[in-house]
Design a protein around this motif. Sequence first.
Motif, short mmCIF file in Angstrom:
data_model
loop_
_atom_site.label_atom_id
_atom_site.label_comp_id
_atom_site.label_asym_id
_atom_site.label_seq_id
_atom_site.Cartn_x
_atom_site.Cartn_y
_atom_site.Cartn_z
N THR A 190 42.41 -14.35 13.62
CA THR A 190 42.81 -12.98 13.31
C THR A 190 44.11 -12.98 12.53
OG1 THR A 190 41.89 -12.31 15.42
CG2 THR A 190 43.32 -10.72 14.33
N TYR A 191 45.04 -13.81 13.02
CA TYR A 191 46.34 -13.85 12.36
C TYR A 191 46.21 -14.29 10.90
CZ TYR A 191 51.04 -14.85 11.03
OH TYR A 191 52.21 -14.86 10.34
N TRP A 192 45.52 -15.41 10.68
CA TRP A 192 45.48 -15.96 9.31
C TRP A 192 44.58 -15.18 8.38
CZ3 TRP A 192 49.35 -18.53 7.83
CH2 TRP A 192 50.07 -19.30 8.75
N LYS A 193 43.48 -14.57 8.94
CA LYS A 193 42.53 -13.88 8.05
C LYS A 193 42.91 -12.41 7.84
CE LYS A 193 39.33 -17.18 7.80
NZ LYS A 193 38.84 -17.91 6.74
N VAL A 194 43.56 -11.81 8.85
CA VAL A 194 43.80 -10.37 8.75
C VAL A 194 45.28 -10.03 8.59
CG1 VAL A 194 43.51 -8.15 9.90
CG2 VAL A 194 41.75 -9.92 10.13
N VAL A 195 46.10 -10.54 9.49
CA VAL A 195 47.50 -10.12 9.50
C VAL A 195 48.29 -10.73 8.35
CG1 VAL A 195 49.61 -10.04 10.88
CG2 VAL A 195 47.40 -9.81 11.99
N PHE A 196 48.24 -12.06 8.25
CA PHE A 196 49.07 -12.75 7.26
C PHE A 196 48.87 -12.24 5.82
CE2 PHE A 196 50.42 -16.49 4.72
CZ PHE A 196 51.72 -16.61 5.20
N PRO A 197 47.59 -12.06 5.37
CA PRO A 197 47.41 -11.57 4.00
C PRO A 197 48.02 -10.19 3.77
CG PRO A 197 45.36 -12.46 4.85
CD PRO A 197 46.30 -12.40 6.00
N LEU A 198 48.10 -9.38 4.84
CA LEU A 198 48.66 -8.04 4.67
C LEU A 198 50.19 -8.05 4.58
CD1 LEU A 198 46.42 -5.99 7.11
CD2 LEU A 198 46.50 -5.79 4.63
N LEU A 199 50.79 -9.20 4.86
CA LEU A 199 52.26 -9.27 4.85
C LEU A 199 52.83 -9.68 3.50
CD1 LEU A 199 52.83 -11.00 8.30
CD2 LEU A 199 53.38 -8.66 7.70
N LYS A 200 51.97 -9.74 2.47
CA LYS A 200 52.40 -10.27 1.17
C LYS A 200 53.77 -9.79 0.67
CE LYS A 200 48.20 -11.82 -0.95
NZ LYS A 200 46.95 -11.14 -1.26
N PRO A 201 54.04 -8.46 0.66
CA PRO A 201 55.35 -8.03 0.13
C PRO A 201 56.52 -8.66 0.89
CG PRO A 201 53.91 -6.14 0.55
CD PRO A 201 53.22 -7.33 1.09
N THR A 202 56.39 -8.71 2.21
CA THR A 202 57.48 -9.29 3.01
C THR A 202 57.56 -10.80 2.78
OG1 THR A 202 56.89 -7.64 4.63
CG2 THR A 202 58.53 -9.26 5.29
N ILE A 203 56.41 -11.44 2.62
CA ILE A 203 56.41 -12.87 2.33
C ILE A 203 57.18 -13.15 1.04
CG2 ILE A 203 54.94 -14.84 1.69
CD1 ILE A 203 52.80 -13.63 3.54
#
Lengths: 284, 286
Positions: A190-203
């Motif tokens: 869930t983290y790698w497929k859903v959450v992480f990609p949504l964090l792009k601007p902060t990344i």
Amino acid sequence: MTDNAKAARKKKIAHAIMWVVLLILFICFIFPFLLVLINVFKTKGDITADPLALIGAHGFTFNNFPEAIKKMNFLTVFGNSLIVTVSSTLLTIVLSSMTAFVIVRNQRWKLCTLIFSLMIASMVIPFQVLMVPLVSVYGVVLNSRITLILMHVGFSMSMAVFMFHGAIKTNIPLELEEAATIDGCNRWKTYWKVVFPLLKPTIATVGIINAMAYWNDYLLPSLVLKKKDLYTIPIATQAFYGTYSTDIGLIMAALLLAMLPILILYVFLQRYIVEGVTSGAVKG
Amino acid sequence: MKQNKLSYKIQQYLMFAGPGTALFLAVVIVPFIYGLYLTLTSWDGVSATKPFVGFKNFVEAFSDGDYWAAMGRTVIYSIIAVVLINIVSFALAFLVTRGIKGQNFFRAGFFVPNLIGGIVLGYVWKFVFNRAFVAIFNSTSLLSTTNGAMFCLIMVSVWQYAGYMMLIYVAGFMSVSKDVEEASRIDGCTSAQAMKNVTIPLMRSSFVQCIFLSITRCFVVYDVNLSLTNGEPFKSSTMAAMHVYNQAFTFKNYGLGQSEAVILFAVCAIVGVTQVLIGKRGEVEA
């Protein structure tokens, strides 16, 4: 003349004046860099004779560069900086975002509150307080890139976790994760497929801020890396200046070389860097 | 439910946050606590034994004239630099948010000094002060006089940080809605009055942030200090951070150096917390 036309004219004049003021300020701001740029193509004697002349009495010379590159061991040093910066930045992004994720999703758990408060509180600690104990505790593992990278990551953790914490809390709805769980994802997936990609601007923000800090850091690398072939650009510049301070032509070339990589990057990524730094500063 | 079991939670924590937390604790918290212990010893940095001496280091630190001279210098330097940084960066932000042609180019240009590390910037300016300004003004270098070296340090710091703080003020200007400003103009404010009574109060959080950031950065200035002046002439430009470094690593008084660092930390923390508390009071909402 109507009032409107008058106002428009007044505005135009005001803009013209401000533009000139900005231009003058701009030239003042980049004056030191321009000075390095014109002197790097002069011989040592010409620089001493007249540092302001566009072209020295002995004409253009490119000799400063090859010599500075060789004496500073620039290619190795540049490679070292690159390895340290890239790996520290990637590791910071991955580890801090995962940490923030757990902390946000377990807000009522005392352990998470404790760690998060510790991180926030630790942001006021200046590096000067930590350097002596750091050298004393980790004295045996100094002189290694891995040590430096892990230390970089550890120091950036609090700030990065803080930023990801805010992003996950406000931008990632819990329903999304629940949906992924129902579809059969475990927490890891869930983290790698859903959450992480949504964090792009902060990344992007965390990545840019930290990469710049790592690239330019001097004090920590100078304490950790004592071996010459591990030097990063700032340490190498400092060492070079100490050895060749009288050979001003070489110094100019070395300084320009030290600035060049990040300036070139800035030309291409200027918009992202300015945006990243702004959002990082405003949130932090 | 399975998700509320403690062992499950701990397992989740270790899987996601384990490495990050471990590094943070190992690099920040452990050295911090160990550092507090080191202040009670007279360690020389080499020997295996760290003789326990109690509060002797703090007594010594409080009577170390050089340290307090450096501290005083740092306070003066920080006050002047912080005021100038904020005036310059606010003015720059004002100019680059007026809708002038090429304002993005100017923004990007003023930010350039922030891209480059303090060590390199210091050497670049050393060349400017020692060679170019000497040639222009036909005088001796400012860096060779005691007040001149401080002046140079302040000037370079202002130049270095103005572009960064400008970005924060630009974000502040953008966040103030045009409507409020226009309303005040219709109510009869001149543009200077609108700036003073409407825009600036609404940008309070930008000011708090810029002042906080510039104070914390100026207070522990090291890189530029090292490359530009290296404390010269006659130790007259040694800042607190440099004194601490030299005390520990050059003179090998690790215990004393660490005690002086802890005092520096206490001062930083007090200044920082006070500033945030004052800033938070009287924040205005649009």
